[in-house]
Design a protein around this motif. Structure first.
Motif, short mmCIF file in Angstrom:
data_model
loop_
_atom_site.label_atom_id
_atom_site.label_comp_id
_atom_site.label_asym_id
_atom_site.label_seq_id
_atom_site.Cartn_x
_atom_site.Cartn_y
_atom_site.Cartn_z
N UNK A 63 24.66 1.92 63.78
CA UNK A 63 24.95 2.04 62.36
C UNK A 63 26.44 2.30 62.14
N UNK A 64 27.01 3.17 62.95
CA UNK A 64 28.44 3.48 62.83
C UNK A 64 29.28 2.26 63.15
N UNK A 65 28.90 1.52 64.22
CA UNK A 65 29.68 0.33 64.58
C UNK A 65 29.66 -0.70 63.46
N UNK A 66 28.50 -0.84 62.79
CA UNK A 66 28.43 -1.78 61.68
C UNK A 66 29.33 -1.33 60.54
N UNK A 67 29.39 -0.02 60.32
CA UNK A 67 30.27 0.50 59.26
C UNK A 67 31.73 0.31 59.62
N UNK A 68 32.01 0.28 60.95
CA UNK A 68 33.40 0.14 61.39
C UNK A 68 33.86 -1.32 61.42
N UNK A 69 32.96 -2.26 61.19
CA UNK A 69 33.30 -3.68 61.30
C UNK A 69 34.52 -4.05 60.46
N UNK A 70 34.62 -3.63 59.18
CA UNK A 70 35.83 -3.98 58.40
C UNK A 70 37.11 -3.42 59.02
N UNK A 71 37.04 -2.21 59.57
CA UNK A 71 38.23 -1.62 60.19
C UNK A 71 38.60 -2.39 61.46
N UNK A 72 37.59 -2.85 62.20
CA UNK A 72 37.87 -3.64 63.40
C UNK A 72 38.52 -4.97 63.03
N UNK A 73 38.07 -5.56 61.93
CA UNK A 73 38.70 -6.80 61.48
C UNK A 73 40.17 -6.55 61.11
N UNK A 74 40.43 -5.42 60.47
CA UNK A 74 41.80 -5.09 60.10
C UNK A 74 42.68 -4.89 61.34
N UNK A 75 42.11 -4.26 62.38
CA UNK A 75 42.87 -4.09 63.62
C UNK A 75 43.15 -5.44 64.28
N UNK A 76 42.17 -6.34 64.24
CA UNK A 76 42.36 -7.67 64.81
C UNK A 76 43.52 -8.38 64.10
N UNK A 77 43.56 -8.28 62.79
CA UNK A 77 44.60 -8.96 62.03
C UNK A 77 45.98 -8.33 62.25
#
Length: 246
Positions: A63-77
């Motif tokens: 559940x936490x990893x799914x919530x972190x998905x937008x932040x992970x996308x931001x780190x990728x960018x």
């Protein structure tokens, strides 16, 4: 080298044999020749019950990893051109959220010794110098110490063994397909883990248990079958308790 020739491991194997044989003897009036198979099922259920807290922590982490998905996308960018910096920032994000991208590996690691002991118990004709009476048990006529690959390659051919393994593998494949469809990973844009090839590889991992089951003794395959069915049911319940964000 035989690892179970070392006294501590030999004593552990003998203790596991004594416990499983005692449980099979207790169940024999009701289960007959399949008492050892029923004992394996009982042991599997006990192991899975003990691991329920691990399953709960795994569902929370998912559940936490799914919530972190937008932040992970931001780190990728932001750090996509600097792999080392991206790795550091990603791990820092997981640490700040008190989770890990490898949380799902823990149940597998915890069960590995159980599968290994079951594999050894139903592979050896002797345990700690005495005959292995567990090999005299079967499941609907299929010996618990025989693997499907060994039966097909070395014989003798046994229709009950083929049938029982066929049913177990079919159950595992059906469970794997349901798991693949219901619990698809949340894609992360611009992530190597979300590439079509990686997604296909991750989908194929669901079926590895069914492949592995044909190489191990029937007792271990039975353990794996009960495990994947329990795991699917547990994940369905926990997904309702810990739903993923939209």
């Amino acid at each position: 080298m035989d690892l179970f020739s070392f006294p501590p491991l030999a004593a552990l194997l003998d203790a596991a044999y004594g416990a499983l044989a005692g449980l099979a003897a207790f169940l024999e009036p009701a289960a007959g020749a399949s008492a050892a198979a029923l004992a394996v099922v009982v042991v599997t259920l006990v192991v899975r019950a003990v691991l329920i807290p691990v399953g709960i922590s795994q569902a929370r982490a998912e559940q936490i990893r799914a919530r972190l998905a937008p932040k992970l996308r931001a780190l990728q960018q932001r750090y996509g051109t600097s792999p080392e910096r991206l790795q550091r920032e990603t791990m820092k994000l997981y640490q700040d959220e008190n989770t890990s991208p490898f949380a799902g590996c823990l149940p597998v690691l915890l069960q590995a010794p159980v599968v290994g002991i079951l594999y050894t118990l139903f592979l050896r004709t002797e345990i700690a110098g005495h005959p292995n009476d567990l090999l005299a048990h079967d499941l609907f006529g299929a010996p618990l110490g025989t693997s499907l690959v060994h039966m097909l390659a070395a014989g003798p051919f046994s229709l009950p063994t083929l049938t029982v393994f066929g049913v177990l593998v079919l159950v595992m494949v059906v469970v794997a397909e349901i798991t693949r469809r219901v619990f698809r990973p949340t894609p992360v844009e611009d992530s190597p883990l979300s590439s079509p090839g990686m997604l296909r590889a991750m989908s194929a991992l669901h079926y590895l248990t069914a492949v592995f089951a044909v190489f191990v003794p029937l007792a271990a395959a039975l353990y794996l079958t009960v495990t994947v069915v329990w795991t699917l049911a547990q994940r369905v319940v926990l997904r309702r308790r810990f739903p993923l964000p939209a």
